[in-house]
Design an enzyme around this catalytic site. Sequence first.
Site, PDB file in Angstrom:
ATOM      1  N   LYS A  29      80.383 -27.436  29.178  1.00  0.00           N
ATOM      2  CA  LYS A  29      81.711 -26.860  29.404  1.00  0.00           C
ATOM      3  C   LYS A  29      82.701 -27.407  28.385  1.00  0.00           C
ATOM      4  O   LYS A  29      83.430 -26.648  27.744  1.00  0.00           O
ATOM      5  CB  LYS A  29      82.152 -27.204  30.831  1.00  0.00           C
ATOM      6  CG  LYS A  29      83.118 -26.240  31.429  1.00  0.00           C
ATOM      7  CD  LYS A  29      83.431 -26.599  32.885  1.00  0.00           C
ATOM      8  CE  LYS A  29      82.378 -26.090  33.849  1.00  0.00           C
ATOM      9  NZ  LYS A  29      82.554 -26.628  35.212  1.00  0.00           N
ATOM     10  N   ARG A  99      87.195 -30.905  36.147  1.00  0.00           N
ATOM     11  CA  ARG A  99      85.973 -30.097  36.146  1.00  0.00           C
ATOM     12  C   ARG A  99      84.819 -30.913  35.581  1.00  0.00           C
ATOM     13  O   ARG A  99      84.950 -31.571  34.565  1.00  0.00           O
ATOM     14  CB  ARG A  99      86.153 -28.856  35.283  1.00  0.00           C
ATOM     15  CG  ARG A  99      87.508 -28.230  35.378  1.00  0.00           C
ATOM     16  CD  ARG A  99      87.705 -27.129  34.344  1.00  0.00           C
ATOM     17  NE  ARG A  99      86.806 -26.010  34.550  1.00  0.00           N
ATOM     18  CZ  ARG A  99      86.700 -24.994  33.697  1.00  0.00           C
ATOM     19  NH1 ARG A  99      87.398 -24.985  32.574  1.00  0.00           N
ATOM     20  NH2 ARG A  99      85.863 -24.003  33.952  1.00  0.00           N
ATOM     21  N   GLY A 108      77.106 -24.779  40.302  1.00  0.00           N
ATOM     22  CA  GLY A 108      77.688 -25.314  41.523  1.00  0.00           C
ATOM     23  C   GLY A 108      77.314 -26.743  41.862  1.00  0.00           C
ATOM     24  O   GLY A 108      77.807 -27.291  42.834  1.00  0.00           O
ATOM     25  N   MET A 110      77.888 -29.674  40.405  1.00  0.00           N
ATOM     26  CA  MET A 110      78.968 -30.638  40.311  1.00  0.00           C
ATOM     27  C   MET A 110      80.242 -29.907  40.703  1.00  0.00           C
ATOM     28  O   MET A 110      80.339 -28.700  40.591  1.00  0.00           O
ATOM     29  CB  MET A 110      79.058 -31.157  38.888  1.00  0.00           C
ATOM     30  CG  MET A 110      77.712 -31.547  38.304  1.00  0.00           C
ATOM     31  SD  MET A 110      76.957 -32.900  39.164  1.00  0.00           S
ATOM     32  CE  MET A 110      77.948 -34.223  38.535  1.00  0.00           C
ATOM     33  N   ARG A 366      79.604 -19.874  28.186  1.00  0.00           N
ATOM     34  CA  ARG A 366      78.317 -20.541  28.049  1.00  0.00           C
ATOM     35  C   ARG A 366      77.269 -19.457  27.881  1.00  0.00           C
ATOM     36  O   ARG A 366      77.504 -18.301  28.241  1.00  0.00           O
ATOM     37  CB  ARG A 366      77.998 -21.398  29.269  1.00  0.00           C
ATOM     38  CG  ARG A 366      77.892 -20.579  30.541  1.00  0.00           C
ATOM     39  CD  ARG A 366      77.610 -21.455  31.745  1.00  0.00           C
ATOM     40  NE  ARG A 366      77.776 -20.662  32.966  1.00  0.00           N
ATOM     41  CZ  ARG A 366      77.982 -21.175  34.167  1.00  0.00           C
ATOM     42  NH1 ARG A 366      78.055 -22.464  34.318  1.00  0.00           N
ATOM     43  NH2 ARG A 366      78.111 -20.408  35.212  1.00  0.00           N
ATOM     44  N   HIS A 484      76.832 -17.604  43.777  1.00  0.00           N
ATOM     45  CA  HIS A 484      75.870 -18.690  43.607  1.00  0.00           C
ATOM     46  C   HIS A 484      74.434 -18.192  43.748  1.00  0.00           C
ATOM     47  O   HIS A 484      73.578 -18.461  42.915  1.00  0.00           O
ATOM     48  CB  HIS A 484      76.159 -19.783  44.651  1.00  0.00           C
ATOM     49  CG  HIS A 484      75.192 -20.923  44.612  1.00  0.00           C
ATOM     50  ND1 HIS A 484      74.114 -20.999  45.464  1.00  0.00           N
ATOM     51  CD2 HIS A 484      75.132 -22.001  43.808  1.00  0.00           C
ATOM     52  CE1 HIS A 484      73.452 -22.102  45.192  1.00  0.00           C
ATOM     53  NE2 HIS A 484      74.042 -22.735  44.200  1.00  0.00           N
ATOM     54  N   SER A 794      33.356 -23.181  22.429  1.00  0.00           N
ATOM     55  CA  SER A 794      34.492 -22.831  23.274  1.00  0.00           C
ATOM     56  C   SER A 794      34.762 -24.026  24.175  1.00  0.00           C
ATOM     57  O   SER A 794      33.895 -24.446  24.932  1.00  0.00           O
ATOM     58  CB  SER A 794      34.174 -21.590  24.099  1.00  0.00           C
ATOM     59  OG  SER A 794      35.254 -21.309  24.957  1.00  0.00           O
ATOM     60  N   GLY A 796      35.728 -25.974  27.186  1.00  0.00           N
ATOM     61  CA  GLY A 796      35.945 -25.774  28.615  1.00  0.00           C
ATOM     62  C   GLY A 796      36.819 -26.935  29.075  1.00  0.00           C
ATOM     63  O   GLY A 796      36.328 -27.976  29.480  1.00  0.00           O
ATOM     64  N   CYS A 861      38.584 -21.867  26.781  1.00  0.00           N
ATOM     65  CA  CYS A 861      38.533 -20.933  27.894  1.00  0.00           C
ATOM     66  C   CYS A 861      38.843 -21.599  29.224  1.00  0.00           C
ATOM     67  O   CYS A 861      38.567 -21.056  30.269  1.00  0.00           O
ATOM     68  CB  CYS A 861      37.179 -20.240  27.937  1.00  0.00           C
ATOM     69  SG  CYS A 861      35.817 -21.380  28.198  1.00  0.00           S
ATOM     70  N   TYR A 881      41.077 -18.993  18.863  1.00  0.00           N
ATOM     71  CA  TYR A 881      41.645 -18.203  19.953  1.00  0.00           C
ATOM     72  C   TYR A 881      41.783 -19.036  21.217  1.00  0.00           C
ATOM     73  O   TYR A 881      41.168 -20.093  21.359  1.00  0.00           O
ATOM     74  CB  TYR A 881      40.787 -16.962  20.240  1.00  0.00           C
ATOM     75  CG  TYR A 881      39.429 -17.266  20.837  1.00  0.00           C
ATOM     76  CD1 TYR A 881      39.272 -17.435  22.215  1.00  0.00           C
ATOM     77  CD2 TYR A 881      38.306 -17.388  20.023  1.00  0.00           C
ATOM     78  CE1 TYR A 881      38.025 -17.729  22.761  1.00  0.00           C
ATOM     79  CE2 TYR A 881      37.052 -17.679  20.549  1.00  0.00           C
ATOM     80  CZ  TYR A 881      36.926 -17.851  21.923  1.00  0.00           C
ATOM     81  OH  TYR A 881      35.709 -18.149  22.469  1.00  0.00           O
TER      82      TYR A 881
HETATM   83  P1  ADP Z   1      81.923 -24.214  38.042  1.00  0.00           P
HETATM   84  O1  ADP Z   1      81.081 -24.947  37.080  1.00  0.00           O
HETATM   85  O2  ADP Z   1      81.535 -24.356  39.446  1.00  0.00           O
HETATM   86  O3  ADP Z   1      82.150 -22.799  37.604  1.00  0.00           O
HETATM   87  P2  ADP Z   1      84.515 -24.719  36.982  1.00  0.00           P
HETATM   88  O4  ADP Z   1      84.941 -26.039  36.483  1.00  0.00           O
HETATM   89  O5  ADP Z   1      84.180 -23.734  35.943  1.00  0.00           O
HETATM   90  O6  ADP Z   1      83.334 -24.928  37.995  1.00  0.00           O
HETATM   91  O7  ADP Z   1      85.719 -24.229  37.883  1.00  0.00           O
HETATM   92  C1  ADP Z   1      85.667 -23.468  39.062  1.00  0.00           C
HETATM   93  C2  ADP Z   1      86.667 -22.338  38.985  1.00  0.00           C
HETATM   94  O8  ADP Z   1      87.990 -22.806  38.749  1.00  0.00           O
HETATM   95  C3  ADP Z   1      86.347 -21.399  37.843  1.00  0.00           C
HETATM   96  O9  ADP Z   1      86.562 -20.078  38.253  1.00  0.00           O
HETATM   97  C4  ADP Z   1      87.338 -21.770  36.798  1.00  0.00           C
HETATM   98  O10 ADP Z   1      87.656 -20.711  35.948  1.00  0.00           O
HETATM   99  C5  ADP Z   1      88.530 -22.218  37.607  1.00  0.00           C
HETATM  100  N1  ADP Z   1      89.325 -23.191  36.866  1.00  0.00           N
HETATM  101  C6  ADP Z   1      88.918 -24.392  36.403  1.00  0.00           C
HETATM  102  N2  ADP Z   1      89.905 -25.018  35.740  1.00  0.00           N
HETATM  103  C7  ADP Z   1      90.971 -24.200  35.773  1.00  0.00           C
HETATM  104  C8  ADP Z   1      92.286 -24.280  35.238  1.00  0.00           C
HETATM  105  N3  ADP Z   1      92.678 -25.327  34.528  1.00  0.00           N
HETATM  106  N4  ADP Z   1      93.105 -23.256  35.449  1.00  0.00           N
HETATM  107  C9  ADP Z   1      92.703 -22.183  36.171  1.00  0.00           C
HETATM  108  N5  ADP Z   1      91.480 -22.045  36.707  1.00  0.00           N
HETATM  109  C10 ADP Z   1      90.611 -23.042  36.508  1.00  0.00           C
HETATM  110 MG    MG Z   2      82.616 -22.356  35.778  1.00  0.00          MG
END
Ligand code: ADP
Ligand code: MG
Length: 907
Positions: A29, A99, A108, A110, A366, A484, A794, A796, A861, A881
């Site tokens: 991220k 984040r 999800g 973390m 990503r 999710h 071959s 085995g 094989c 092969y």
């Molecule tokens: P995840 O990895 O679970 O997607 P994120 O860190 O991307 O967690 O954040 C969860 C949600 O919060 C995402 O929809 C993201 O766009 C939003 N978000 C995170 N930081 C900000 C921010 N600074 N302003 C507005 N929305 C945010």
């Molecule tokens: Mg995200």
Amino acid sequence: MGKAKKYVYFFGDGKADGRAEQKDLLGGKGANLAEMTNLGIPVPPGFTITTEVCTEYYRNNRNYPPELKKGVERALVRVERLMRAGFGDAVNPLLVSVRSGARRSMPGMMETVLNIGLTSRTIPGLVEKTGNERFVYDAYRRLIMMYADVVMEKAAGIEPPEGEGIRKLLEEEMDKHKASRGVRNDTELTAGDLKELVEAFKERVKSVLGRSFPDDHLQQLWGGIGAVFQSWQGKRAVAYRKIENIPDVWGTAVNVQAMVFGNAGESSATGVAFTRNPATGEPHFYGEWLPNAQGEDVVAGIRTPLPLNKAMRSRGQKKFKSLEEAMPALYKQLAGIRSQLERHYKDMQDIEFTIENGTLYMLQTRTGKRTGTAAIRMAVEMCVERLIDRKTALIRVKPEHLDELLHPMIDPAGEKKTPVLARGLPAGPGAGCGLIVLSADLAEKWRQEGKKVVLVRNETSPEDVHGMHAAEAILTAKGGMTSHAALVARGWGKCCIVGCGALAIDERARTIEVNGRVLREGDWITLNGTRGLAYEGCLALLPADPEKNPFYRKLMGWADRERRLGIRTNADRPEDARTARRFGAEGIGLCRTEHMFFDPQRIRAMREMIVAEDEQQRRKAVMKLLVYQKKDFEGIMEAMEGLPVTIRLLDPPLHEFVNLQPRQIAELAGELGVGQDKLRARIEQLHELNPMLGHRGCRLGITYPEISEMQARAIFQAAASLAKRNKKVFPEVMIPLVGTDREFLNQKEIVQRVAREVMREAGVRFPYLIGTMIEIPRACIVADEIARDAEFFSFGTNDLTQTAFGFSRDDIGSFLPAYLEKQILPHDPFQSLDAPGVGRLVEMGVQKGRRTRPKLKIGICGEHGGDPKSIRFFHRAGLNYVSCSPYRVPVARLCAAQAAIEHDSGG
Ligand code: ADP
Ligand code: MG
Ligand code: MG
């Protein structure tokens, strides 16, 4: 003295300290936020605390490096300057999000906390500044809920019983408030309602967790940062890493970023999108959005999100307004960023955006997870678009992706006749059929008991990952294509349906209900994940037919041009041979003759042969088998016309065929016309203490030459009869379990003599080879001697692994789990070749064999022939092969190409 370590990387205003390549340090991220900033894409400013901090934190007994605090303070000042606001400021407060972000995305796993910095000091200022009291309290109730859940409960290691977590309790509190106001949507709550709600939240937090929600901005910030680091060693994260093989030492980064608000009113919004369709691979912009909402609303499935554009709307979601129609100018800007990101990253991106009062911000990009179908289509189309070259396209498609295309689907005939139980969004393709289970734990338990299960939930969360993994398929009542459940299922190529609105789950009664129809936990259900349809009962599934997919055909064509390994198949029956040939097999690498004997009529002749007292009796029984065998070989060689077919002479211990119950002994004695006692004595005689190392392989042919003779005759007569019909045949007779050259020679002489006889009798000629299976360590050591007489090798690798380790494959269940747990072995050596040990034997066999016979044809094989890692090894070892089961042939073709590409590029 070197420079002090840099722990904090800033990004904002078009410039960032970091780059996309620094994922190890900044997490996925953080690295991509930096990259987008440098590309001039609008990103709210912020900073990334590196993964090294996480590692040092755990190394130092959960203490931060001392320099960290300074670094954070300095970066925070820069953010404040750019945002023209102050963190904790009473008049003009700045809010931030905290984040997490590891190197690889872990959906999800973390946690993120939004709206940090709201306190009794800053709230009045923000109300004043925005003139929107409702918005401020909406942000505040979200902060309390997220913070209580992530920081005060999970990170603190509190594990409440299922359904009693603080988040759940607060959600119930909110539902209560909504009900008392007579409203259904969160958005309908007024500022006054929300004010009351936050007070109720705070009381609840205090009474349940025994601590107050912190009313200090810095305490909130450091609490958030700490929670991210804590959650790296949280139970769920650890479990996910185990499944996905992510090392614990990687650590996670933390991103602190200025908040932008998608919930600031009707000209605000938030959404997630993919630069191409992640389910089908179609090259259209694909995503979902919600007006007046904050980030997590879209993914959490609380409100049903709207389609991003008209193209998506025409695909079913007709009644909803798309972003393209609601905010055309912003949509156009977003679409521009979409192309910019794809051109830059040269791959499909999964993005998050937020619109605050008509201004667009990007919050994440990503590389997007995708289904197998989509992966193949994207790789091929991006290559045609000249975004990537052919080699990249081939490397990008993973064996699991291909595997998915080879997955079964519901038999359309049966599907047409079955009424649809429920409809939802097609989040993961293919078909899945199993018993309904309503909890992840039970899914895992039933799976361990050997049952097939389909996990049915309202929505899934990271707590459910183990159950999702155990399930054949997943069905959820809520959530969109970016929920999710959808994300995780797509990543694993698992059949999945989400957002099945008609589904009502009663967790107490353990039932599900759809339009009045009630099913219980334990009832069968079948899902069509490609179309988003669920059916009652267990429908018949059909094998996949990848050849219909033009992108698959194109990709496989490219693979065939790159690879240098040949691909054969292990097949014992003409049907299997035909399937494998359709999948691209270039011959048969192993045809096990004993599998042909298990038919009731044949097994009788086989048993007669085995219990025969003398050669004459044995010859008589053997001649009965000849007829069957000839027919089988003819069928297989015909199915493989023009391609080589390697047939192995009888291999398993004879005792396997006469492992009989007393009743069966009586029957057999009757059929054969011998006394029961005599028969029992003969069977007794055949019993071995250690059959794996006993009377088997070429030892059978050496003691009972008439068996080898019969088999050779069957093979060559089949070949002769096909040759007479002008079919091209290339039989290769393989002598099993050879350890010395003399053993091989003994059998070779028999086979050769029979070949000459059959050709003379039939009056035709055809080419043939006589070679050996290398599956005893001694054979590798004396491969130079064996290669004097053997025309091919071959490996085995199943038996070679057994004999090299001295492990009986059928008995490893009692110790292998402990070996893996204690890391005595890195993996199951029967699944993936043990390169340093068994692999060295293979290399020695190749080198020594080719020293005597430079053009010696060498294949493998064993089960390893279809294993991606092993295939890479065999490529480098210089084999001609690999041979694998029919359904692995396409995977082997791709892996062989990848091996060649990686090898050539020095990888
Ligand atoms: P995840 O990895 O679970 O997607 P994120 O860190 O991307 O967690 O954040 C969860 C949600 O919060 C995402 O929809 C993201 O766009 C939003 N978000 C995170 N930081 C900000 C921010 N600074 N302003 C507005 N929305 C945010
Ligand atoms: Mg995200
Ligand atoms: Mg063997």
